[in-house]
Design a protein around this motif. Structure first.
Motif, PDB file in Angstrom:
ATOM      1  N   ASN A   1       4.835  -5.685   7.643  1.00 34.75           N
ATOM      2  CA  ASN A   1       4.081  -4.563   6.489  1.00 34.75           C
ATOM      3  C   ASN A   1       5.386  -5.184   4.599  1.00 34.75           C
ATOM      4  OD1 ASN A   1       3.103  -1.986   7.065  1.00 34.75           O
ATOM      5  ND2 ASN A   1       4.694  -2.145   8.163  1.00 34.75           N
TER       6      ASN A   1
ATOM      7  N   TYR B   1       4.416  -7.830   2.993  1.00 38.50           N
ATOM      8  CA  TYR B   1       3.544  -8.836   3.343  1.00 38.50           C
ATOM      9  C   TYR B   1       3.585 -10.169   2.642  1.00 38.50           C
ATOM     10  CZ  TYR B   1       1.558  -4.345   3.329  1.00 38.50           C
ATOM     11  OH  TYR B   1       1.546  -2.866   3.462  1.00 38.50           O
TER      12      TYR B   1
ATOM     13  N   ARG C   1       0.263   8.095   7.546  1.00 40.17           N
ATOM     14  CA  ARG C   1       0.181   7.339   6.900  1.00 40.17           C
ATOM     15  C   ARG C   1       1.539   5.376   6.687  1.00 40.17           C
ATOM     16  NH1 ARG C   1       4.729   7.311   1.441  1.00 40.17           N
ATOM     17  NH2 ARG C   1       6.106   6.698   3.009  1.00 40.17           N
ATOM     18  N   GLN C   2       2.542   5.793   7.925  1.00 42.61           N
ATOM     19  CA  GLN C   2       3.011   4.772   8.565  1.00 42.61           C
ATOM     20  C   GLN C   2       1.846   3.212   9.287  1.00 42.61           C
ATOM     21  OE1 GLN C   2       6.481   5.203  10.246  1.00 42.61           O
ATOM     22  NE2 GLN C   2       6.887   2.937  10.582  1.00 42.61           N
TER      23      GLN C   2
ATOM     24  N   GLU D   1      -1.015   1.689   7.177  1.00 42.41           N
ATOM     25  CA  GLU D   1      -0.440   0.900   6.402  1.00 42.41           C
ATOM     26  C   GLU D   1      -0.144  -0.452   7.754  1.00 42.41           C
ATOM     27  OE1 GLU D   1       3.085   2.589   3.937  1.00 42.41           O
ATOM     28  OE2 GLU D   1       2.168   3.288   3.142  1.00 42.41           O
ATOM     29  N   THR D   2       0.413  -0.105   8.534  1.00 46.40           N
ATOM     30  CA  THR D   2       0.956  -0.648   9.982  1.00 46.40           C
ATOM     31  C   THR D   2      -0.182  -1.779   9.827  1.00 46.40           C
ATOM     32  OG1 THR D   2       3.141   0.119  10.119  1.00 46.40           O
ATOM     33  CG2 THR D   2       1.584  -1.592  11.643  1.00 46.40           C
TER      34      THR D   2
ATOM     35  N   VAL E   1      -2.814  -1.902   6.303  1.00 39.80           N
ATOM     36  CA  VAL E   1      -2.977  -3.187   4.978  1.00 39.80           C
ATOM     37  C   VAL E   1      -2.113  -3.800   5.649  1.00 39.80           C
ATOM     38  CG1 VAL E   1      -1.699  -3.008   2.683  1.00 39.80           C
ATOM     39  CG2 VAL E   1      -2.774  -0.461   3.739  1.00 39.80           C
TER      40      VAL E   1
ATOM     41  N   THR F   1      -7.952   3.961  11.379  1.00 38.99           N
ATOM     42  CA  THR F   1      -7.324   2.337  10.602  1.00 38.99           C
ATOM     43  C   THR F   1      -8.130   1.047  11.475  1.00 38.99           C
ATOM     44  OG1 THR F   1      -5.590   2.159  12.500  1.00 38.99           O
ATOM     45  CG2 THR F   1      -5.184   3.501  10.296  1.00 38.99           C
TER      46      THR F   1
END
Length: 248
Positions: free
Chosen positions: A63, A65, A106-107, A110-111, A114, A157
């Motif tokens: 995370n 980036y 959300r975590q 994102e992991t 994203v 995801t």
């Protein structure tokens, strides 16, 4: 044979298991994860068992980036080339949507998406410079359909990652760079260690051996283990949603 292999999320679970299997094949390894103590132990284990291979390790939170790009490039400098990158790092926690656990969903999003995009960007950037390479993304059988309960965000995801991988593949069709998307079924790992009485679950070693065999074939897509998940995937894509929902 692709000699230099980078695996994210290599400190445990499928990442660690794949590293062990690739070491048996004589591959050099670039292993990264947040838990460097586990990476150190894994490196010692692999180099003792296979003294002819080179094992490089680095701390990485996917995370972060900027760190993803920096670590991938550092591995390339150390090994000379990156022949294959396996985007494996992921998160399995989640709750039904609308039940007050947006932070967990959300975590996971994102992991698993994203951060996976960042890994794909960093890998393909290097592959384009080399005009060679093999990108492998670890999706999930849950990506075949929308899933209920705790799997809703996770499955979304993994479906997104599969679509991302296919788009990258489409962009690279006229190049030597290959892209593979794997859809693992139930393979025992830390992410599901509390789940009991799951049908078709295989142990970590068996599952990782099947994953590595599939990766070595470099297919466009593969369900792993092949049986029974190829058939289950076909059924999941065509059964009514009411029946798929019972799988969650």
């Amino acid at each position: 044979m692709r000699k230099n292999i980078l695996i994210t999320g290599a400190s445990s679970g499928l990442g660690r298991g794949m590293a062990i299997e690739f070491a048996k094949l004589g591959c050099n390894l670039a292993l990264c994860a947040r838990r460097t103590d586990r990476l150190e132990a894994l490196k010692a284990e692999l180099t003792a068992a296979h003294p002819g291979i080179h094992v490089a390790i680095r701390a990485l939170d996917v995370n972060d980036y900027d760190a993803v790009f920096a670590v991938f490039r550092a591995f390339r400098e150390e090994l000379g080339t990156l022949d294959r990158v396996i985007v494996n790092a992921g998160l399995g926690k989640g709750r039904p949507v609308g039940t007050g656990y947006f932070h967990a969903n959300r975590q996971t999003a994102e992991t698993n998406f994203v951060a996976a995009l960042a890994q794909c960007e960093a890998a393909v950037e290097i592959f384009r410079e080399q005009n060679a390479g093999h990108l492998v993304t670890i999706s999930s059988m849950s990506a075949m359909r929308g899933m209920p309960k705790n799997l809703t965000t996770y499955a979304a995801t993994k479906a997104g990652l599969a679509a991302l991988s296919e788009g990258i593949r489409a962009d690279l069709l006229q190049t030597p760079i290959k892209v593979t998307t794997l859809f693992p079924g139930y393979i025992r790992s830390e992410i599901n260690e509390k789940v009991q009485k799951t049908p078709f679950m295989v142990d970590t070693e068996t599952g990782c051996r099947a994953l590595v065999r599939a990766i070595e074939r470099e297919p466009v897509k593969a369900c792993v283990p092949w049986w029974p998940w190829t058939l289950i995937g076909l059924l999941m894509r065509h059964l009514p949603l009411s029946m798929v929902a019972r799988m969650g």
